[in-house]
Design a protein around this motif. Structure first.
Motif, PDB file in Angstrom:
ATOM      1  N   LYS A  32       2.903 -12.265   7.857  1.00 41.90           N
ATOM      2  CA  LYS A  32       2.823 -10.993   8.566  1.00 41.90           C
ATOM      3  C   LYS A  32       3.206  -9.798   7.718  1.00 41.90           C
ATOM      4  CE  LYS A  32       3.604 -13.374  12.855  1.00 41.90           C
ATOM      5  NZ  LYS A  32       3.463 -14.684  12.193  1.00 41.90           N
ATOM      6  N   THR A  33       3.662 -10.045   6.513  1.00 43.27           N
ATOM      7  CA  THR A  33       4.077  -8.915   5.693  1.00 43.27           C
ATOM      8  C   THR A  33       3.044  -8.540   4.637  1.00 43.27           C
ATOM      9  OG1 THR A  33       5.215 -10.319   4.117  1.00 43.27           O
ATOM     10  CG2 THR A  33       6.495  -9.531   5.974  1.00 43.27           C
ATOM     11  N   ARG A  34       2.031  -9.379   4.438  1.00 47.32           N
ATOM     12  CA  ARG A  34       1.067  -9.054   3.381  1.00 47.32           C
ATOM     13  C   ARG A  34      -0.367  -8.945   3.876  1.00 47.32           C
ATOM     14  NH1 ARG A  34       1.765 -13.610  -0.692  1.00 47.32           N
ATOM     15  NH2 ARG A  34       0.496 -12.415  -2.113  1.00 47.32           N
TER      16      ARG A  34
ATOM     17  N   PHE B 239      -0.253  -0.526  12.256  1.00 44.83           N
ATOM     18  CA  PHE B 239       0.858  -0.282  11.331  1.00 44.83           C
ATOM     19  C   PHE B 239       1.317   1.173  11.279  1.00 44.83           C
ATOM     20  CE2 PHE B 239      -0.616  -4.056   8.537  1.00 44.83           C
ATOM     21  CZ  PHE B 239       0.037  -4.928   9.373  1.00 44.83           C
ATOM     22  N   GLY B 240       0.551   2.088  11.853  1.00 43.03           N
ATOM     23  CA  GLY B 240       0.999   3.470  11.864  1.00 43.03           C
ATOM     24  C   GLY B 240       0.422   4.321  10.752  1.00 43.03           C
TER      25      GLY B 240
ATOM     26  N   GLU C 194       1.692   6.062   8.152  1.00 42.17           N
ATOM     27  CA  GLU C 194       2.047   5.939   6.730  1.00 42.17           C
ATOM     28  C   GLU C 194       1.295   4.794   6.073  1.00 42.17           C
ATOM     29  OE1 GLU C 194       3.973   7.414   4.263  1.00 42.17           O
ATOM     30  OE2 GLU C 194       3.869   9.144   5.576  1.00 42.17           O
ATOM     31  N   ALA C 195       1.135   3.697   6.815  1.00 46.43           N
ATOM     32  CA  ALA C 195       0.374   2.568   6.282  1.00 46.43           C
ATOM     33  C   ALA C 195      -1.083   2.962   6.115  1.00 46.43           C
ATOM     34  CB  ALA C 195       0.499   1.360   7.202  1.00 46.43           C
TER      35      ALA C 195
ATOM     36  N   ARG D 260      -2.165   5.918   5.416  1.00 45.88           N
ATOM     37  CA  ARG D 260      -2.242   6.737   4.207  1.00 45.88           C
ATOM     38  C   ARG D 260      -2.317   5.848   2.978  1.00 45.88           C
ATOM     39  NH1 ARG D 260       1.468   7.938   0.381  1.00 45.88           N
ATOM     40  NH2 ARG D 260       1.044   9.769  -0.867  1.00 45.88           N
ATOM     41  N   ASN D 261      -1.438   4.840   2.925  1.00 47.15           N
ATOM     42  CA  ASN D 261      -1.462   3.919   1.797  1.00 47.15           C
ATOM     43  C   ASN D 261      -2.796   3.194   1.702  1.00 47.15           C
ATOM     44  OD1 ASN D 261       1.073   4.439   0.784  1.00 47.15           O
ATOM     45  ND2 ASN D 261       2.082   2.920   2.083  1.00 47.15           N
TER      46      ASN D 261
ATOM     47  N   MET E  71      -4.297  10.903  -3.567  1.00 44.83           N
ATOM     48  CA  MET E  71      -3.095  11.061  -2.734  1.00 44.83           C
ATOM     49  C   MET E  71      -3.159  12.367  -1.950  1.00 44.83           C
ATOM     50  SD  MET E  71      -0.393   9.619  -5.457  1.00 44.83           S
ATOM     51  CE  MET E  71       1.198   9.877  -4.820  1.00 44.83           C
TER      52      MET E  71
ATOM     53  N   PHE F 198       8.675 -10.173  13.926  1.00 45.91           N
ATOM     54  CA  PHE F 198       8.866  -9.639  12.583  1.00 45.91           C
ATOM     55  C   PHE F 198       8.932  -8.127  12.659  1.00 45.91           C
ATOM     56  CE2 PHE F 198       4.470  -8.744  12.990  1.00 45.91           C
ATOM     57  CZ  PHE F 198       4.111  -7.865  11.991  1.00 45.91           C
TER      58      PHE F 198
ATOM     59  N   LEU G  75       7.916  -4.488  11.570  1.00 44.06           N
ATOM     60  CA  LEU G  75       6.789  -3.804  10.928  1.00 44.06           C
ATOM     61  C   LEU G  75       7.183  -3.282   9.555  1.00 44.06           C
ATOM     62  CD1 LEU G  75       5.164  -1.667  13.742  1.00 44.06           C
ATOM     63  CD2 LEU G  75       4.083  -3.486  12.456  1.00 44.06           C
TER      64      LEU G  75
ATOM     65  N   ASP H  50       8.732  -4.565   7.326  1.00 45.44           N
ATOM     66  CA  ASP H  50       8.656  -5.549   6.250  1.00 45.44           C
ATOM     67  C   ASP H  50       7.291  -5.582   5.588  1.00 45.44           C
ATOM     68  OD1 ASP H  50      11.201  -6.307   6.702  1.00 45.44           O
ATOM     69  OD2 ASP H  50      10.701  -7.994   8.014  1.00 45.44           O
ATOM     70  N   HIS H  51       6.306  -4.981   6.251  1.00 45.92           N
ATOM     71  CA  HIS H  51       4.953  -5.089   5.699  1.00 45.92           C
ATOM     72  C   HIS H  51       4.805  -4.268   4.423  1.00 45.92           C
ATOM     73  CE1 HIS H  51       0.605  -5.092   5.366  1.00 45.92           C
ATOM     74  NE2 HIS H  51       0.623  -6.150   6.152  1.00 45.92           N
ATOM     75  N   GLU H  52       4.021  -4.844   3.514  1.00 41.26           N
ATOM     76  CA  GLU H  52       3.798  -4.204   2.209  1.00 41.26           C
ATOM     77  C   GLU H  52       3.261  -2.784   2.308  1.00 41.26           C
ATOM     78  OE1 GLU H  52       1.056  -6.564   0.051  1.00 41.26           O
ATOM     79  OE2 GLU H  52       2.594  -7.827  -0.839  1.00 41.26           O
ATOM     80  N   LEU H  53       2.406  -2.538   3.283  1.00 48.81           N
ATOM     81  CA  LEU H  53       1.756  -1.234   3.372  1.00 48.81           C
ATOM     82  C   LEU H  53       2.659  -0.172   4.000  1.00 48.81           C
ATOM     83  CD1 LEU H  53      -1.906  -1.977   4.524  1.00 48.81           C
ATOM     84  CD2 LEU H  53      -1.218  -0.806   2.460  1.00 48.81           C
ATOM     85  N   ILE H  54       3.710  -0.616   4.683  1.00 50.80           N
ATOM     86  CA  ILE H  54       4.532   0.343   5.421  1.00 50.80           C
ATOM     87  C   ILE H  54       5.788   0.681   4.626  1.00 50.80           C
ATOM     88  CG2 ILE H  54       5.672   0.806   7.610  1.00 50.80           C
ATOM     89  CD1 ILE H  54       3.892  -1.356   8.838  1.00 50.80           C
ATOM     90  N   PRO H  55       5.947   1.947   4.243  1.00 52.19           N
ATOM     91  CA  PRO H  55       7.170   2.342   3.543  1.00 52.19           C
ATOM     92  C   PRO H  55       8.352   2.391   4.511  1.00 52.19           C
ATOM     93  CG  PRO H  55       5.769   4.248   3.900  1.00 52.19           C
ATOM     94  CD  PRO H  55       5.027   3.064   4.425  1.00 52.19           C
TER      95      PRO H  55
ATOM     96  N   HIS I  44      10.972   3.727   6.936  1.00 50.19           N
ATOM     97  CA  HIS I  44      11.105   4.882   7.828  1.00 50.19           C
ATOM     98  C   HIS I  44      12.527   4.887   8.381  1.00 50.19           C
ATOM     99  CE1 HIS I  44       6.773   4.500   7.827  1.00 50.19           C
ATOM    100  NE2 HIS I  44       6.579   5.485   8.673  1.00 50.19           N
TER     101      HIS I  44
ATOM    102  N   VAL J  91       5.465   2.433  14.143  1.00 44.56           N
ATOM    103  CA  VAL J  91       6.724   2.426  13.392  1.00 44.56           C
ATOM    104  C   VAL J  91       7.757   3.337  14.059  1.00 44.56           C
ATOM    105  CG1 VAL J  91       7.755   2.694  11.127  1.00 44.56           C
ATOM    106  CG2 VAL J  91       5.383   1.995  11.306  1.00 44.56           C
TER     107      VAL J  91
ATOM    108  N   ARG K 152       8.769   6.681   0.308  1.00 41.52           N
ATOM    109  CA  ARG K 152       7.519   6.105  -0.163  1.00 41.52           C
ATOM    110  C   ARG K 152       7.674   5.491  -1.541  1.00 41.52           C
ATOM    111  NH1 ARG K 152       3.335  10.999   0.913  1.00 41.52           N
ATOM    112  NH2 ARG K 152       2.893  10.614   3.110  1.00 41.52           N
TER     113      ARG K 152
ATOM    114  N   SER L 215       5.927   5.578  -4.548  1.00 45.28           N
ATOM    115  CA  SER L 215       4.851   6.377  -5.102  1.00 45.28           C
ATOM    116  C   SER L 215       4.406   5.816  -6.445  1.00 45.28           C
ATOM    117  CB  SER L 215       5.339   7.817  -5.265  1.00 45.28           C
ATOM    118  OG  SER L 215       4.475   8.520  -6.101  1.00 45.28           O
TER     119      SER L 215
END
Lengths: 385, 78
Positions: A258-260, A273-274, A276-277, A279-280, A303, B4, B6, B8-13, B15, B46, B62, B64
């Protein structure tokens, strides 16, 4: 005399420079060993260099970004290509994909997910296959032959035992699913094992044909919308690539990391994920698309685009219905697309343009507020003060 | 489904709800009000997770590609 690590750290801790620059400075200073005086000079030179490389105030970063992305964009292919990594799954690449990203389409033309497995099972081929079957949508065509029996007005389903055991699905659950979705009588055949008989409500020819069509759309197992799953071994772990994307549903399946786990559908990432995700994801997808075409665009431009697209808390497209359509000035909007409509609407509403932006001042022929145009000289009377 | 976070996910910085004192000094430095910051919706997954409310400011750390680590602030809106 060389100074200690903590002293160096203390000296650079509060400098107004980026985090990784501090890190490099700290590591190098410790490795070489410097005196306090040397360190002071290093910091002074670094700060000087850093300030030189910063963007000047009033610089038109947006225009620079637009040109930096636009020029390489002219060299991109118009074709849809196969994905470099997974040959079996077709993914839109090149210019069409880049347009898709900046247009913030709700559904990309080729949604695709990259599903990682939990660490404990990521090197287990069988578990990977099993998880794959949990994700991939199974329809009746995968498991059986469906024949229309016109004489008895019914559908005969001959189940294929091998594909059933492969997908770990049994006769009872198939019957149950079909009954639930079709709302007609579904019963196992009395004489032949592994045969299911489906009878329409009223014995009409039309209804039978409709049923034969409808039965193919019932999802017996897996997630509706995931057409195919391809398993690939990368390094030590198995990774599942899916055709079709259902992020929320896939994340709920056991064994999925669930994290990758991620998708190329930015709208879906935003929902789950919202912002910010999202944006990434915009940055990652745009950079990957450009890189795949052999073009190198500085990540700062991407960016900036991603920041503008997400600054209101939701994904806005770059275009008439997003950033450009929301500009305050009538002239700026008219200069972009559908000129006449904007001017007409503005005329009807009696809008006032205060000529603050760039486009509108170019249109009326005034100096623009950019670079030196945004700076005013103020003379101080020497007799005062 | 195992629970879990959120975050923890790689894409989420990362917050978090911004500290008021820190926020004041930042707003003062840029000479802006908090509603001039970029926005984040209160319905954002989030935001729900960290329990921020409308009017709060969320501080985002973030990762960056250019600066290593960068701070970003978003004002929570309806």
């Amino acid at each position: 005399m060389t100074i200690s690590e903590t002293t160096v750290e203390g000296m650079i801790k509060d400098l107004p420079i980026p985090h990784n620059l501090k890190q490099v400075l700290l590591e190098d200073a410790i490795k070489v060993g410097v005196t306090k005086k040397e360190m002071e000079e290093i910091i002074e030179r670094v700060m000087e260099e850093y300030e030189k490389s910063c963007v000047e105030p009033c610089e038109a970063v947006g225009v620079v970004s637009a040109q930096s992305i636009g020029e390489p964009g002219t060299q991109m292919t118009m074709r849809t290509f196969h994905y470099a990594g997974v040959a079996e799954i077709n993914v839109t690449l090149g210019l069409p994909r880049l347009i898709e990203i900046v247009d913030a389409r709700k559904n990309p033309s080729t949604p695709m997910m990259t599903v990682y497995l939990d660490e404990e099972i990521s090197d287990d081929r069988d578990m990977a296959t099993k998880t794959g079957w949990e994700i991939e949508a199974t329809h009746i065509d995968h498991l059986a032959d469906v024949t229309t029996d016109l004489a008895n007005m019914q559908l005969v389903i001959d189940l294929n035992e091998r594909s059933m055991s492969k997908r770990e699905i049994d006769k009872e659950s198939i019957i149950e699913k079909l009954e639930e979705n079709l709302k007609v009588s579904v019963a196992p055949s009395k004489d032949i094992p592994n045969q299911i008989i489906v009878t329409p409500e009223s014995p009409s020819y039309r209804e039978l044909l409709q049923l034969a069509k409808k039965i193919k759309t019932v999802t017996l197992k897996g997630i509706e919308g995931i057409k195919r799953v391809v398993i690939r071994k990368e390094g030590d772990e198995y990774i599942l690539y899916t055709e079709g994307s259902k992020l929320r549903e896939v994340l709920e399946i056991d064994g999925v990391n669930k994290t990758r786990t991620t998708t190329n559908n930015i709208g879906e990432i935003y929902d789950v994920f919202g912002i910010e995700a999202a944006r990434n994801a915009i940055i990652k997808e745009a950079m990957d698309t450009l890189r795949e075409q052999g073009l190198s665009v500085d990540i700062r431009h991407i960016m900036l685009v991603a920041d503008i697209m997400t600054c209101d808390g939701e994904i806005k497209q770059i275009g008439r219905h997003g950033i450009s359509g929301e500009k305050a000035s009538v002239f700026a909007r008219a200069a972009f697309e559908v000129t006449v409509n904007h001017l007409l609407d503005a005329g009807l509403r009696g809008e006032v343009d205060s000529l603050n932006g760039v486009s509108e001042n170019i249109i009326v022929g005034q100096p623009i507020k950019l670079g030196t145009g945004d700076v005013h000289l103020v003379a101080r009377n020497p007799l005062e003060s | 489904m195992s629970k879990f976070s959120l975050l923890d996910h790689e894409l989420i910085p990362h917050h978090e709800i911004a500290d008021e004192d820190e926020l004041k000094s930042i707003l003062k430095h840029y000479n802006i009000g908090r509603e001039d910051l970029p926005k984040i919706k209160v319905s954002d997954p989030v935001v729900k997770e960290i329990g921020a409310e409308v009017g709060d400011v969320v501080k985002i750390t973030r990762n960056s590609a250019t600066a290593g680590e960068a701070m970003y602030y978003r004002y929570v809106i309806d």
